[in-house]
Write a protein that holds these residues in place. Structure first.
Motif, PDB file in Angstrom:
ATOM      1  N   GLU A 194     -11.776 -74.498 -18.693  1.00 20.57           N
ATOM      2  CA  GLU A 194     -10.941 -73.884 -17.661  1.00 20.57           C
ATOM      3  C   GLU A 194     -10.727 -72.401 -17.938  1.00 20.57           C
ATOM      4  N   ALA A 195     -10.558 -72.048 -19.206  1.00 19.16           N
ATOM      5  CA  ALA A 195     -10.372 -70.645 -19.578  1.00 19.16           C
ATOM      6  C   ALA A 195     -11.624 -69.832 -19.279  1.00 19.16           C
ATOM      7  N   ALA A 196     -12.807 -70.397 -19.561  1.00 16.59           N
ATOM      8  CA  ALA A 196     -14.056 -69.693 -19.290  1.00 16.59           C
ATOM      9  C   ALA A 196     -14.206 -69.409 -17.802  1.00 16.59           C
ATOM     10  N   GLN A 197     -13.851 -70.383 -16.973  1.00 18.51           N
ATOM     11  CA  GLN A 197     -13.951 -70.201 -15.530  1.00 18.51           C
ATOM     12  C   GLN A 197     -12.945 -69.164 -15.038  1.00 18.51           C
ATOM     13  N   ALA A 198     -11.735 -69.216 -15.577  1.00 16.89           N
ATOM     14  CA  ALA A 198     -10.682 -68.305 -15.127  1.00 16.89           C
ATOM     15  C   ALA A 198     -10.925 -66.872 -15.586  1.00 16.89           C
ATOM     16  N   TYR A 199     -11.281 -66.692 -16.861  1.00 18.24           N
ATOM     17  CA  TYR A 199     -11.415 -65.350 -17.418  1.00 18.24           C
ATOM     18  C   TYR A 199     -12.776 -64.710 -17.151  1.00 18.24           C
ATOM     19  N   PHE A 200     -13.839 -65.523 -17.085  1.00 14.45           N
ATOM     20  CA  PHE A 200     -15.186 -64.962 -16.967  1.00 14.45           C
ATOM     21  C   PHE A 200     -15.936 -65.419 -15.726  1.00 14.45           C
ATOM     22  N   GLY A 201     -15.368 -66.368 -14.977  1.00 14.03           N
ATOM     23  CA  GLY A 201     -16.053 -66.859 -13.792  1.00 14.03           C
ATOM     24  C   GLY A 201     -17.317 -67.625 -14.125  1.00 14.03           C
ATOM     25  N   LYS A 202     -17.352 -68.276 -15.306  1.00 17.57           N
ATOM     26  CA  LYS A 202     -18.547 -68.991 -15.750  1.00 17.57           C
ATOM     27  C   LYS A 202     -18.181 -70.378 -16.257  1.00 17.57           C
ATOM     28  N   ARG A 203     -19.175 -71.279 -16.232  1.00 20.13           N
ATOM     29  CA  ARG A 203     -18.998 -72.551 -16.918  1.00 20.13           C
ATOM     30  C   ARG A 203     -19.027 -72.293 -18.420  1.00 20.13           C
ATOM     31  N   ILE A 204     -18.459 -73.213 -19.180  1.00 17.70           N
ATOM     32  CA  ILE A 204     -18.349 -73.006 -20.621  1.00 17.70           C
ATOM     33  C   ILE A 204     -19.723 -72.882 -21.279  1.00 17.70           C
ATOM     34  N   ALA A 226     -16.368 -65.733 -28.584  1.00 16.32           N
ATOM     35  CA  ALA A 226     -15.504 -65.212 -29.642  1.00 16.32           C
ATOM     36  C   ALA A 226     -14.162 -64.754 -29.074  1.00 16.32           C
ATOM     37  N   THR A 227     -14.168 -64.245 -27.848  1.00 18.75           N
ATOM     38  CA  THR A 227     -12.927 -63.827 -27.196  1.00 18.75           C
ATOM     39  C   THR A 227     -12.022 -65.021 -26.937  1.00 18.75           C
ATOM     40  N   LEU A 228     -12.600 -66.121 -26.465  1.00 23.57           N
ATOM     41  CA  LEU A 228     -11.808 -67.332 -26.239  1.00 23.57           C
ATOM     42  C   LEU A 228     -11.230 -67.846 -27.555  1.00 23.57           C
ATOM     43  N   ALA A 229     -12.032 -67.801 -28.624  1.00 24.69           N
ATOM     44  CA  ALA A 229     -11.545 -68.236 -29.933  1.00 24.69           C
ATOM     45  C   ALA A 229     -10.413 -67.333 -30.406  1.00 24.69           C
ATOM     46  N   ALA A 230     -10.536 -66.036 -30.140  1.00 22.02           N
ATOM     47  CA  ALA A 230      -9.497 -65.083 -30.547  1.00 22.02           C
ATOM     48  C   ALA A 230      -8.187 -65.335 -29.804  1.00 22.02           C
ATOM     49  N   LEU A 231      -8.281 -65.768 -28.553  1.00 18.29           N
ATOM     50  CA  LEU A 231      -7.088 -66.014 -27.745  1.00 18.29           C
ATOM     51  C   LEU A 231      -6.214 -67.128 -28.300  1.00 18.29           C
ATOM     52  N   VAL A 278     -16.136 -56.830 -22.972  1.00 15.98           N
ATOM     53  CA  VAL A 278     -15.837 -58.140 -22.397  1.00 15.98           C
ATOM     54  C   VAL A 278     -14.809 -57.954 -21.297  1.00 15.98           C
ATOM     55  N   GLN A 279     -15.238 -58.166 -20.071  1.00 19.23           N
ATOM     56  CA  GLN A 279     -14.346 -58.029 -18.921  1.00 19.23           C
ATOM     57  C   GLN A 279     -13.697 -59.370 -18.641  1.00 19.23           C
TER      58      GLN A 279
END
Length: 204
Positions: A49-59, A68-73, A122-123
């Motif tokens: 869900e985070a990948a879709q919300a933050y990057f507009g992509k499937r995981i 790495a950004t998701l892991a950092a969050l 990373v946008q």
């Protein structure tokens, strides 16, 4: 203290889990349920869900820098989003995650891979405009204090919900300055069958 007791409780649960499932399975379970921040009134749980919300992509479509950004969050979603200063802190945290990935898995990630991911911009937030199906209904359900391990059954009728969203969008297509809401109820039970709270969940 409460924090100390919680840490001991988490350690005990982890040790008990390791007797039943593998560490990879525990990590998968954790990543599928971890908190990744909020988007408006909508809480983000799980890496997909985070990948879709933050990057507009499937995981499975994100690159190394985004992973790495998701892991950092995970260290504190609220600490790393919302301003330029926080974005800088997130970038530093991301570089730290990448360094640990290089140290722990030198056979999987080359120095060039890590270097590229460290410098790649990373946008975040590009998926925020992606319409969410039944977003208003789902947001209300999520606010209820229901354990995430429980299966949730709702009264939503997917066919009616889709028709309701299309109806609102079609009627306001030429009037973007207006808003509209639509609620469809079961007249006998009062159950909500479809709910549209506005033309854009992220704005209204």
């Amino acid at each position: 203290t409460r924090s100390f007791s919680r840490k001991w409780r988490e350690l005990f649960i982890t040790m008990a889990l390791e007797r039943c499932v593998s560490k990879d399975e525990i990590m998968t379970l954790y990543l599928n349920n971890a908190y990744y921040g909020r988007m408006g009134s909508y809480s983000l749980y799980g890496a997909a869900e985070a990948a879709q919300a933050y990057f507009g992509k499937r995981i499975d479509e994100i690159n190394l820098a985004q992973a790495a950004t998701l892991a950092a969050l995970l260290n504190g979603p609220g600490l790393y989003t919302g301003s330029d200063a926080r974005q800088g802190a997130l970038d530093r945290r991301r570089r730290r995650v990448l360094e640990l990935m290089r140290q722990d898995h030198p056979d999987r990630y080359s120095a060039d891979d890590i270097r590229k991911a460290e410098t790649e911009p990373v946008q975040m937030g590009v998926g925020q405009e992606t319409p969410r199906f039944a977003a208003y209904f789902v947001s209300d359900v999520i606010q209820q204090e229901v354990p995430r391990t429980e299966r949730i059954y709702t009264t939503l009728d997917c066919s009616l919900q889709k028709a309701a969203e299309i109806t609102v969008a079609d009627h306001l297509r030429t009037r973007p300055d207006l808003q509209a809401a639509l609620v469809a109820l079961d007249v006998q039970t009062g159950d909500i069958l479809a709910l549209v709270g506005g033309t854009d969940f992220n704005k209204s």
